[in-house]
Design an enzyme around this catalytic site. Structure first.
Site, PDB file in Angstrom:
ATOM      1  N   ASP A   1     -13.243   8.885  -6.309  1.00 47.06           N
ATOM      2  CA  ASP A   1     -12.697   7.874  -7.217  1.00 47.06           C
ATOM      3  C   ASP A   1     -13.155   8.248  -8.622  1.00 47.06           C
ATOM      4  OD1 ASP A   1     -11.632   5.680  -8.449  1.00 47.06           O
ATOM      5  OD2 ASP A   1     -12.775   4.194  -7.327  1.00 47.06           O
TER       6      ASP A   1
ATOM      7  N   ARG B   1       0.829  -1.202   0.000  1.00 52.07           N
ATOM      8  CA  ARG B   1       0.000   0.000   0.000  1.00 52.07           C
ATOM      9  C   ARG B   1       0.866   1.256   0.000  1.00 52.07           C
ATOM     10  NH1 ARG B   1      -5.064   0.679  -1.416  1.00 52.07           N
ATOM     11  NH2 ARG B   1      -5.694  -1.107  -0.108  1.00 52.07           N
TER      12      ARG B   1
ATOM     13  N   HIS C   1       0.030   3.820 -10.435  1.00 55.59           N
ATOM     14  CA  HIS C   1      -0.897   4.120  -9.334  1.00 55.59           C
ATOM     15  C   HIS C   1      -0.176   4.933  -8.245  1.00 55.59           C
ATOM     16  CE1 HIS C   1      -3.927   3.718  -6.286  1.00 55.59           C
ATOM     17  NE2 HIS C   1      -4.553   2.682  -6.832  1.00 55.59           N
TER      18      HIS C   1
ATOM     19  N   ARG D   1       1.824  -6.181 -10.132  1.00 56.49           N
ATOM     20  CA  ARG D   1       2.241  -5.545  -8.883  1.00 56.49           C
ATOM     21  C   ARG D   1       2.549  -6.549  -7.773  1.00 56.49           C
ATOM     22  NH1 ARG D   1      -3.023  -3.156  -5.773  1.00 56.49           N
ATOM     23  NH2 ARG D   1      -4.414  -4.953  -6.068  1.00 56.49           N
TER      24      ARG D   1
ATOM     25  N   GLU E   1      -2.970   9.295 -10.574  1.00 53.14           N
ATOM     26  CA  GLU E   1      -2.390   8.189 -11.331  1.00 53.14           C
ATOM     27  C   GLU E   1      -2.511   8.468 -12.823  1.00 53.14           C
ATOM     28  OE1 GLU E   1      -4.645   4.743 -10.055  1.00 53.14           O
ATOM     29  OE2 GLU E   1      -5.226   5.821  -8.252  1.00 53.14           O
TER      30      GLU E   1
END
Length: 298
Positions: free
Chosen positions: A218, A79, A173, A103, A273
């Site tokens: 978002d 994270r 990201h 990732r 991002e």
């Protein structure tokens, strides 16, 4: 650590290898990390995910946010920093792992170099495996070139080595460190259409002026300018890319429900991002190549 990494690092004393336990604590054995310390700036990269965890330009401040509750465990996404979300972004319609497998896969360091301007370049590579083919049925090579200088530069190259076209999307990201997200402005999205991922039907709206987040956000902005500037009380962060989308996210009160973020920790970052997603997902022809770049600077 891959067998030839020690040989590669021996040529460049500004680079060293350590465990995540050494830097961030947590349970053994942790994850292998590559540290870069040059006269122009410093960076830390996790080999799992080719994941940037830190970038500090010389004389400057940390530009990346890493959660104080980040978990460094094999196969688990970290994270913070800059995860690479690909070969798909977000939820998968068939219930496969969100944001793809890159990732959480182990990448190899295949090249290190000190450039003429004293910046340091590292190239990491990931190729298809039985595990990846079960999720995404294409032979491939993913290559990430990281250049650490007064700015952080990323160049992603994706080769479709299979004999069929591959549907592909990706995002850098980026979790950007800010003193307080409540007092942070994002410049460079004015007039752009965005998709609101939080509302039913994912409606589209136009951005008016700078964006100041005040709640759970978002959004996917489409056809954006090359540069956005994140302005905050300690200065600014410039994000530049040749991709077509900007995703803006902060979990706000939902951070309390996220074990690797935690209540109140959302105030220290904003995700801005860059990538090619939704309308700008691509089809990479058999034998074709996709390229994308992004840079961060103060």
């Amino acid at each position: 650590m891959q067998a030839n990494l020690a040989t590669l690092l021996a040529t460049i004393p500004e680079m060293s290898f350590c465990s995540s336990v050494d830097l961030y604590g947590g349970d053994e054995p942790g994850l292998p990390l590559l540290q870069i310390q040059s006269e122009l700036g410093s960076a830390t990269i996790a080999l799992q995910g080719a994941h940037l965890l830190s970038f500090i330009p010389a004389g400057g401040r940390e530009l990346l946010w890493l959660s104080p509750k980040a978990v460094f465990a094999a196969g688990k996404a970290i994270r913070g920093g800059i995860p690479l979300c690909m070969p798909w972004f977000g939820r998968h319609p068939d219930g496969l792992p969100a944001h793809g497998f890159a990732r959480t896969s182990n990448w190899d360091v295949c090249e290190v170099e000190i450039l003429s301007d004293a910046a340091i370049k590292v190239v990491l590579e990931l190729s298809d495996s039985a595990a990846s083919l079960a999720l995404w049925p294409h032979a491939f090579v993913f290559r990430l070139e990281v250049t650490v200088g007064r700015e952080l530069s990323l160049q992603l190259v994706v080769e479709n080595c299979s004999d069929t076209a591959a549907v592909f999307s990706q995002a850098f990201h980026s979790y950007l460190a800010v003193p307080d997200v409540n007092e942070t402005l994002i410049h460079g999205l004015d007039g752009c259409t965005y998709v609101d991922s939080l509302l039913e039907g994912h409606p589209r709206h136009l951005q008016a002026g700078d964006l100041q987040m005040q709640a759970l956000t978002d959004r996917v902005y489409l056809d954006v300018p090359a540069e956005q500037v994140i302005k905050h009380s300690a200065g600014q962060i410039k994000v530049s890319s040749d991709t077509h989308c900007t995703i803006v996210w902060n979990p706000w009160e939902d951070a309390a429900k996220m074990a690797d973020v935690g209540q109140g920790n959302h105030t220290g970052f904003v995700c801005v991002e860059r990538g090619d997603v939704l309308d700008h997902a691509v089809s990479i022809a058999a034998g074709g190549v996709y390229r994308a770049t992004m840079s961060l600077s103060e």
